[in-house]
Design a protein around this motif. Structure first.
Motif, mmCIF file in Angstrom:
data_model
loop_
_atom_site.group_PDB
_atom_site.id
_atom_site.type_symbol
_atom_site.label_atom_id
_atom_site.label_comp_id
_atom_site.label_asym_id
_atom_site.label_seq_id
_atom_site.Cartn_x
_atom_site.Cartn_y
_atom_site.Cartn_z
ATOM 1 N N THR A 220 0.790 -1.059 -0.136
ATOM 2 C CA THR A 220 0.042 0.009 -0.166
ATOM 3 C C THR A 220 0.941 1.286 -0.208
ATOM 4 O O THR A 220 0.648 2.252 -0.632
ATOM 5 C CB THR A 220 -0.976 0.034 1.218
ATOM 6 O OG1 THR A 220 -1.737 -1.049 1.118
ATOM 7 C CG2 THR A 220 -1.752 1.104 1.341
ATOM 8 N N VAL A 223 2.306 1.933 -3.463
ATOM 9 C CA VAL A 223 1.181 2.393 -4.440
ATOM 10 C C VAL A 223 1.014 3.512 -4.114
ATOM 11 O O VAL A 223 0.653 4.589 -4.841
ATOM 12 C CB VAL A 223 0.062 1.349 -4.278
ATOM 13 C CG1 VAL A 223 -1.217 1.926 -4.997
ATOM 14 C CG2 VAL A 223 0.360 0.020 -4.598
ATOM 15 N N TYR A 224 0.840 4.181 -2.829
ATOM 16 C CA TYR A 224 0.755 5.421 -2.267
ATOM 17 C C TYR A 224 1.700 6.385 -2.934
ATOM 18 O O TYR A 224 1.452 7.608 -3.296
ATOM 19 C CB TYR A 224 0.569 5.624 -0.829
ATOM 20 C CG TYR A 224 0.303 7.032 -0.236
ATOM 21 C CD1 TYR A 224 -1.039 7.256 -0.073
ATOM 22 C CD2 TYR A 224 1.163 7.880 -0.012
ATOM 23 C CE1 TYR A 224 -1.240 8.458 0.480
ATOM 24 C CE2 TYR A 224 0.803 8.881 0.833
ATOM 25 C CZ TYR A 224 -0.414 9.297 0.860
ATOM 26 O OH TYR A 224 -0.866 10.744 1.481
ATOM 27 N N GLN A 372 -3.688 -3.781 -5.607
ATOM 28 C CA GLN A 372 -3.676 -2.537 -4.873
ATOM 29 C C GLN A 372 -3.499 -1.171 -5.808
ATOM 30 O O GLN A 372 -4.179 -0.324 -5.268
ATOM 31 C CB GLN A 372 -2.462 -2.663 -3.780
ATOM 32 C CG GLN A 372 -2.610 -3.459 -2.695
ATOM 33 C CD GLN A 372 -3.795 -3.370 -1.723
ATOM 34 O OE1 GLN A 372 -4.816 -3.525 -2.006
ATOM 35 N NE2 GLN A 372 -3.831 -2.133 -0.807
ATOM 36 N N LEU A 373 -3.109 -1.576 -6.825
ATOM 37 C CA LEU A 373 -3.158 -0.430 -7.667
ATOM 38 C C LEU A 373 -4.540 -0.321 -8.328
ATOM 39 O O LEU A 373 -4.666 1.062 -8.667
ATOM 40 C CB LEU A 373 -2.198 -0.620 -9.029
ATOM 41 C CG LEU A 373 -0.704 -0.246 -8.833
ATOM 42 C CD1 LEU A 373 -0.221 -0.865 -9.869
ATOM 43 C CD2 LEU A 373 -0.651 1.321 -8.685
ATOM 44 N N PRO A 376 -7.884 1.477 -5.920
ATOM 45 C CA PRO A 376 -8.142 2.959 -5.515
ATOM 46 C C PRO A 376 -8.520 3.570 -6.758
ATOM 47 O O PRO A 376 -9.128 4.818 -6.843
ATOM 48 C CB PRO A 376 -6.792 3.291 -5.097
ATOM 49 C CG PRO A 376 -6.203 2.074 -4.720
ATOM 50 C CD PRO A 376 -6.693 1.090 -5.543
ATOM 51 N N THR A 401 -1.010 10.280 -6.864
ATOM 52 C CA THR A 401 -1.996 8.943 -6.832
ATOM 53 C C THR A 401 -3.417 9.441 -5.975
ATOM 54 O O THR A 401 -3.502 10.408 -5.144
ATOM 55 C CB THR A 401 -1.118 8.120 -6.042
ATOM 56 O OG1 THR A 401 -0.623 8.500 -4.678
ATOM 57 C CG2 THR A 401 0.035 7.587 -6.682
ATOM 58 N N THR A 406 -6.236 4.891 -1.725
ATOM 59 C CA THR A 406 -5.258 3.943 -1.571
ATOM 60 C C THR A 406 -5.116 3.573 -0.328
ATOM 61 O O THR A 406 -4.966 2.162 0.292
ATOM 62 C CB THR A 406 -3.988 4.443 -2.112
ATOM 63 O OG1 THR A 406 -3.938 4.811 -3.503
ATOM 64 C CG2 THR A 406 -2.494 3.709 -1.994
ATOM 65 N N THR A 409 -8.130 1.349 0.689
ATOM 66 C CA THR A 409 -7.931 -0.229 0.154
ATOM 67 C C THR A 409 -7.149 -0.958 0.958
ATOM 68 O O THR A 409 -7.409 -2.242 1.142
ATOM 69 C CB THR A 409 -7.445 -0.081 -1.327
ATOM 70 O OG1 THR A 409 -8.434 0.786 -2.097
ATOM 71 C CG2 THR A 409 -7.306 -1.159 -1.873
#
Length: 578
Positions: A220, A223-224, A372-373, A376, A401, A406, A409
């Motif tokens: 996470t 991805v953030y 995970q992408l 969000p 992002t 994100t 999630t």
């Protein structure tokens, strides 16, 4: 008026305006465009090559024998029909909403909400399964290393509360009936130990799947902080696991005995189809590529290529690995959680066993990253349309992002790991994904005369289904009566027992849908590929069982309550019409 508003559609112009202007985005700026065909293909491979090739392929092979390779081909073909439809939508609507946005264009707002809510099963809930699977692999690898020093990870830190509670009671019951605890399965022993040895607050044991939680937090965070960092990490992980899988195929081919391929289909067609759920779960994720559309440098050109390339690569890998596994040992030996490492351990190739174990950890992490992408960006698209609060589409001023979505999630994945079992989630994820595929295929049929389709760069090849689909239907029915004469009779014979109706409903839905599509194909000359996508995905759905269909319906009903309580009033289209 209310009925008309339920099916109000968004035009492509409106969708692109929302993205271009940065509507609902306080910073007035969009996402970073850094992805190319290579990156998109890597994301697709990362999503698909995971639990399927490292775990569920063993169970599928044990059920279907060497012939399970045919099931991988059939499932890959079914996904291929859907992938072509995804590619066409992605080329005309290169935005982050994936199937949600495509449904908004083709079916209207109500169906768009349903599919958006449904996609939470694929990306959010599906990632719970991936996180738990990653934890199992990591725990096994950690304990194997730590075992040399007399250590191991406590069981209460590697399982969920319900599994520990149920396992403790099952083990207790077995011991009371004369079983020796050490003779119980490792799963029961670990669950029982977790419940008994866990530290307590009062009478409540503190039990959690710590590895699953930690990997979810790490992914996470990646991805953030941005798509570029996520892309680079993902490309590295994909490269590693592709090298390992090719090594498995190359090394394993030297240990193949063709005698193990006889009989090729030991349990007939029913044996092969028994693994349909496990095999389809292996393919889940190729559509996640479409959620990165706004971060592609040239989405209309690159998205269709990335989707198709990744699916073709993964299908070839799955079929090759299936042949190697069933050639290295008898199919009946493959009902294990780690079939790839198992066959090499069986042959005494310790170094390959170690490499496969490590690569499985990498593979699971890359699947987690891609999912995970995806989620969000679904939230972000729904928020732009007003169906979710504005905060869901908030873009981070530095990382570019969807920041709130994100983080949310991450929590959606972490919380169920405390109390939900993996096997309860796998089929639910599969049925949700198949439903999305069905609607995307149906959406292409609905868009036939839509003016938004005029400037698209990719198009599903048109072949008239007018005669082909009815002919396929007639041939299938003939085969059923010729070789399985009691099957159709059984499905339409409920007797006096109403309890028999439920389990038969999925197949009845498929049969009635098939008849409707045959009629529509003949009258309207529908495009063949979307029709075949609809039929093949619906058929796979029938193998997921009545209980999972019931759970799925309940999930959709909960989503509809949210829509009618909030979304229908806050919808951007509602404000434009009023």
């Amino acid at each position: 008026m209310i009925n008309k508003s339920l099916f109000r559609k968004k035009s492509l112009a409106n969708i692109m305006d929302d993205v271009g202007i940065g509507i609902l985005n306080d910073e007035g700026s969009g996402l970073k465009k850094t992805l190319k065909v290579r990156d998109l293909t890597a994301f697709g491979v990362a999503a698909v090559v995971g639990a399927g090739i490292f775990s569920t392929i063993g169970t599928a092979a044990a059920d279907g024998g060497p012939g399970v390779s045919l099931l991988f081909i059939f499932t890959g073909l079914a996904c291929g029909f859907s992938a072509l439809c995804y590619a066409e939508f992605a080329s005309i609507a290169p935005v982050s909403g994936s199937a949600y946005t495509y449904a908004y264009i083709s079916f209207g707002e109500l169906i768009a909400w349903i599919i958006g809510w449904d996609l939470l099963l694929e990306y959010g809930i599906g990632n719970v399964v991936v996180a738990i699977s990653w934890s199992d692999y990591f725990t096994g690898f950690f304990n194997e290393i730590a075992g040399h020093f007399g250590r191991h990870m406590p069981e209460y830190l590697t399982t969920d509360y319900r599994s520990a509670y149920d396992g403790f009671n099952a083990a207790k019951d077995s011991v009371q009936h004369g079983m020796i605890f050490s003779k119980l399965t490792p799963v029961l022993q670990n669950s029982s130990n977790a419940w008994q040895n866990a530290p307590r607050v009062g009478e409540i044991p503190l039990i959690m799947n710590l590895p699953a939680i930690m990997i979810t937090i790490l992914v996470t965070w990646l991805v953030y902080i941005g798509i570029r960092d996520s892309k680079n990490v993902n490309n590295i992980m994909v490269t590693i696991k592709l090298i390992v899988i090719l090594l498995v195929i190359a090394v394993g081919s030297f240990y193949i005995s063709t005698d193990n391929w006889v009989p090729f289909v030991p349990h007939g067609l029913s044996g092969i189809m028994k693994g349909a759920s496990a095999v389809f779960f292996a393919y889940i994720g190729f559509d996640a590529i479409s959620t990165t559309a706004e971060e592609c440098e040239d989405p209309k050109r690159d998205l269709p290529k990335g989707i198709m390339y990744s699916l073709i690569i993964c299908t070839i890998l799955y079929v090759a690995v299936a042949f190697v596994l069933t050639g290295m040992t008898k199919y009946s030996n493959l009902r294990v959680g780690d079939p790839l490492s198992y066959v090499f351990a069986l042959k005494g190739i310790g170094w390959m066993h170690a490499i496969v174990s490590v690569s499985a950890i990498v593979a699971m992490a890359s699947v987690l990253l891609v999912f995970q992408l995806g989620q969000p960006r679904i939230f972000m698209s729904m928020s732009r349309d007003g169906l979710l609060p504005k905060v869901f589409s908030k873009i981070h001023p530095i990382y570019k992002t969807p920041s709130f979505s994100t983080i949310l999630t991450g929590f959606i994945v972490i919380l169920p790991t405390f109390f939900l079992k993996m096997d309860e989630l796998t089929d639910l994820t599969s049925i949700g994904t198949l439903f999305a595929f069905v609607l995307v295929c149906g959406g292409i049929l609905m868009m036939k005369n839509n003016p938004d389709m005029a400037e698209k760069r990719f198009k599903v090849p048109y072949v008239s289904s007018r005669y082909i689909v009815p002919a396929l239907f007639v041939v299938t029915v003939w085969i059923m009566f010729q070789f399985f004469p009691n099957v159709l009779k059984d499905y339409f014979n409920f007797g006096n027992n109403s309890s028999e109706i439920g389990p038969k409903l999925p197949m009845l839905v498929f049969i009635l849908s098939s008849i409707a599509l045959v009629i529509a194909s003949y009258i309207k000359r529908l495009s063949l590929i979307p029709v075949l996508g609809l039929l093949s995905c619906l058929y796979i759905m029938t193998g997921l069982g009545y209980i999972n269909w019931l759970r799925f319906v309940i999930w959709l009903i909960v989503g509809l309550f949210i829509y009618f309580f909030y979304g229908i009033k806050k919808s951007k289209l509602n404000s434009h019409q009023s």
